[in-house]
Design a protein around this motif. Structure first.
Motif, mmCIF file in Angstrom:
data_model
loop_
_atom_site.group_PDB
_atom_site.id
_atom_site.type_symbol
_atom_site.label_atom_id
_atom_site.label_comp_id
_atom_site.label_asym_id
_atom_site.label_seq_id
_atom_site.Cartn_x
_atom_site.Cartn_y
_atom_site.Cartn_z
ATOM 1 N N GLN A 88 2.381 3.230 -3.234
ATOM 2 C CA GLN A 88 2.690 2.478 -4.447
ATOM 3 C C GLN A 88 2.461 0.994 -4.199
ATOM 4 O OE1 GLN A 88 6.458 3.158 -6.356
ATOM 5 N NE2 GLN A 88 5.680 4.937 -7.437
ATOM 6 N N PRO A 125 -3.310 9.010 -2.387
ATOM 7 C CA PRO A 125 -3.577 8.442 -3.715
ATOM 8 C C PRO A 125 -2.753 7.167 -3.883
ATOM 9 C CG PRO A 125 -3.064 10.790 -3.859
ATOM 10 C CD PRO A 125 -2.724 10.361 -2.470
ATOM 11 N N TYR A 168 -0.941 2.960 -13.148
ATOM 12 C CA TYR A 168 -2.131 3.805 -13.119
ATOM 13 C C TYR A 168 -2.456 4.224 -11.694
ATOM 14 C CZ TYR A 168 -4.081 -0.823 -12.005
ATOM 15 O OH TYR A 168 -4.314 -2.058 -11.454
ATOM 16 N N MET A 169 -3.088 5.381 -11.572
ATOM 17 C CA MET A 169 -3.585 5.869 -10.294
ATOM 18 C C MET A 169 -5.010 5.356 -10.140
ATOM 19 S SD MET A 169 -0.937 7.562 -9.285
ATOM 20 C CE MET A 169 -1.706 8.030 -7.726
ATOM 21 N N ARG A 170 -5.322 4.831 -8.951
ATOM 22 C CA ARG A 170 -6.680 4.316 -8.736
ATOM 23 C C ARG A 170 -7.048 4.463 -7.257
ATOM 24 N NH1 ARG A 170 -9.512 -0.199 -10.775
ATOM 25 N NH2 ARG A 170 -8.503 0.218 -12.759
ATOM 26 N N CYS A 182 -0.959 4.379 -6.430
ATOM 27 C CA CYS A 182 -0.429 4.093 -7.768
ATOM 28 C C CYS A 182 -0.126 2.603 -7.867
ATOM 29 C CB CYS A 182 0.843 4.904 -8.013
ATOM 30 S SG CYS A 182 1.581 4.609 -9.641
ATOM 31 N N TYR A 240 -7.853 5.792 -3.303
ATOM 32 C CA TYR A 240 -7.061 6.282 -2.171
ATOM 33 C C TYR A 240 -6.961 5.189 -1.108
ATOM 34 C CZ TYR A 240 -8.190 10.794 -4.301
ATOM 35 O OH TYR A 240 -8.338 11.835 -5.181
ATOM 36 N N ILE A 293 2.164 9.490 -1.760
ATOM 37 C CA ILE A 293 1.289 8.490 -2.353
ATOM 38 C C ILE A 293 1.632 7.102 -1.815
ATOM 39 C CG2 ILE A 293 1.105 9.862 -4.465
ATOM 40 C CD1 ILE A 293 2.901 7.790 -5.836
ATOM 41 N N GLY A 297 -0.277 11.602 -10.070
ATOM 42 C CA GLY A 297 -0.452 11.286 -8.662
ATOM 43 C C GLY A 297 0.012 12.414 -7.759
#
Length: 411
Positions: free
Chosen positions: A201, A146, A136-138, A148, A140, A199, A185
């Motif tokens: 991770q 962003p 899930y993306m949550r 992940c 920053y 992004i 993302g």
């Protein structure tokens, strides 16, 4: 309304209010990790040979059958900076070798067409129960990337594993969902020189079944490497078991310095300490020592939290002063890897009043998530949140935040 931190304990429980000892605000040191530095993607900052490769890639792409193609809504030969950012990612992934970069780009475009990747984020793939716990993306990181999160520990349960990976059809559906998460993302990126173009991770290795997920893991890795070049600025592994270090030492010599510079390893029990270096606590999920809960997004942007640290053998009091009578104060507080004592009390300003124990002293386990509580005052005073780390030698990261809602009662 003001808050301050004090390392000295006060004894107000069931005793008349006394003049508190002088407190101070601890200074917070921002930790600057030595990790991968993302490209700026300004063409003017490229080496002459790299600028030449970019132009050659554009010329070859224009002469191919993919000249009119777009990626993430950006025409690749549209003549704007966004296209340059995307093309430079493919060039960087192939060390600016134009022929190799073009082949990679063309294969990616073919895959995206076949996979119907451009419309993937709109699909309902039926994995609602996995959102928020598997991938899930949550929020920053501190630089605006962003984030992940990936955690596959739930698949140690055989029933869950069979439901998701039981046959090839189920596996392919899961892979499609996992790509969907990444696509969401990617759509959060700027694709702009000097902007946020990759992004972060975070992969939780706790309880991850190694053998069972080998096929899925390899396919996910292959898909991401082939079709999402230079999309990850930093890859943080948390709850890393001892044997992972052995495995990493075996394949590490085969990785480029650039790739290895993106990796951050954190052993089990150090998740919060590691994540706080990159991400603000209000954006870190509660299961990793942060303050972010899945429902927080319903209330708009998260309220910023204050970070602090607790040394081994130290007790810290957080004093929230200037609270009016009848007001309601709501707070969140967390200490990474708790394993200490926590309590909360309200101390009225009036000398003849007594302190009120809002939360009795309790031992917080290492697995406990952030405390969220509220208290409505009967008179003016201050709230004191205490965390007692005197029985430990380990320094711990921590965070808190609060809001105060004044009384609306008509006098």
């Amino acid at each position: 309304m003001a808050s301050s931190l004090s390392p000295n304990p006060f004894d107000h429980q069931k005793t008349p209010n006394a003049e508190p000892k002088k407190s101070f605000m601890t200074s917070l040191i921002t930790l600057r990790p030595n990790h991968f530095k993302e490209d700026t993607y300004f063409v003017s900052e490229l080496k002459p040979s790299e600028q030449k490769s970019l132009q050659e890639l554009k010329d070859k792409l224009s002469a191919s059958s993919f000249g009119a193609s777009s990626m993430w809504g950006v025409p690749l030969l549209g003549g704007d900076d966004r296209a340059d950012v995307i093309l430079l990612k493919f060039l960087r992934a192939r060390d600016f070798k134009v022929g190799d970069s073009l082949r990679m780009l063309e294969r990616c475009l073919e895959w995206r067409e076949e996979f119907k990747a451009e419309k993937l984020t709109e699909e309902d793939l039926g994995f609602k129960d996995l959102e928020g716990q598997v991938a899930y993306m949550r929020g920053y990181d501190k630089e605006g990337h962003p984030v992940c999160y990936n955690a596959y520990g739930v698949f140690k349960e055989r029933e869950m594993y069979e439901r998701v990976f039981g046959d090839e059809e189920k596996l392919n559906k899961f892979l499609r969902w996992r790509v969907q998460v990444l696509e969401r993302g990617v759509k959060m990126l700027h694709f702009k020189p000097g902007g946020v173009n990759s992004i972060i991770q975070v992969t939780d290795l706790k309880d991850m079944p190694k053998r069972e997920l080998r096929v899925a893991s390899n396919q996910i890795l292959s898909l991401f490497q082939d079709n999402y070049p230079e999309m990850v600025a930093t890859k943080i592994f948390i709850n890393v078991p001892w044997y992972f270090s052995v495995i990493y030492s075996m394949f590490s010599p085969f990785l480029t310095h650039r790739t290895k510079s993106k990796f951050v390893m954190s052993k089990e029990g150090n998740a919060a300490e590691t994540l706080y270096k990159f991400i603000r606590p209000e954006d870190i999920p509660v299961q990793y020592g942060g303050l972010s809960r899945p429902t927080d997004s319903q209330n708009g942007p998260p309220k910023p939290a204050s970070e602090f640290s607790i040394k081994g053998g130290e007790k810290v009091n957080i004093q929230i002063e200037g609270i009016e009578g009848g007001a309601t104060i709501t707070w969140d507080i967390v200490v990474g890897g708790w394993d200490l004592e926590y309590t909360a009390e309200f101390v009225p300003n009036a000398e003849e009043s007594y302190a009120i124990v809002v939360e009795k002293p309790r031992k917080m386990k290492a697995s406990d998530e952030a405390v969220c509580n509220s208290f409505t005052t009967g008179e003016a005073g201050k709230l004191i949140l205490s965390v007692d780390n005197t029985l430990s030698r380990k320094k711990k990261v921590a965070a808190y935040r609060y809001t105060v809602r004044k009384s609306t009662a008509v006098v």
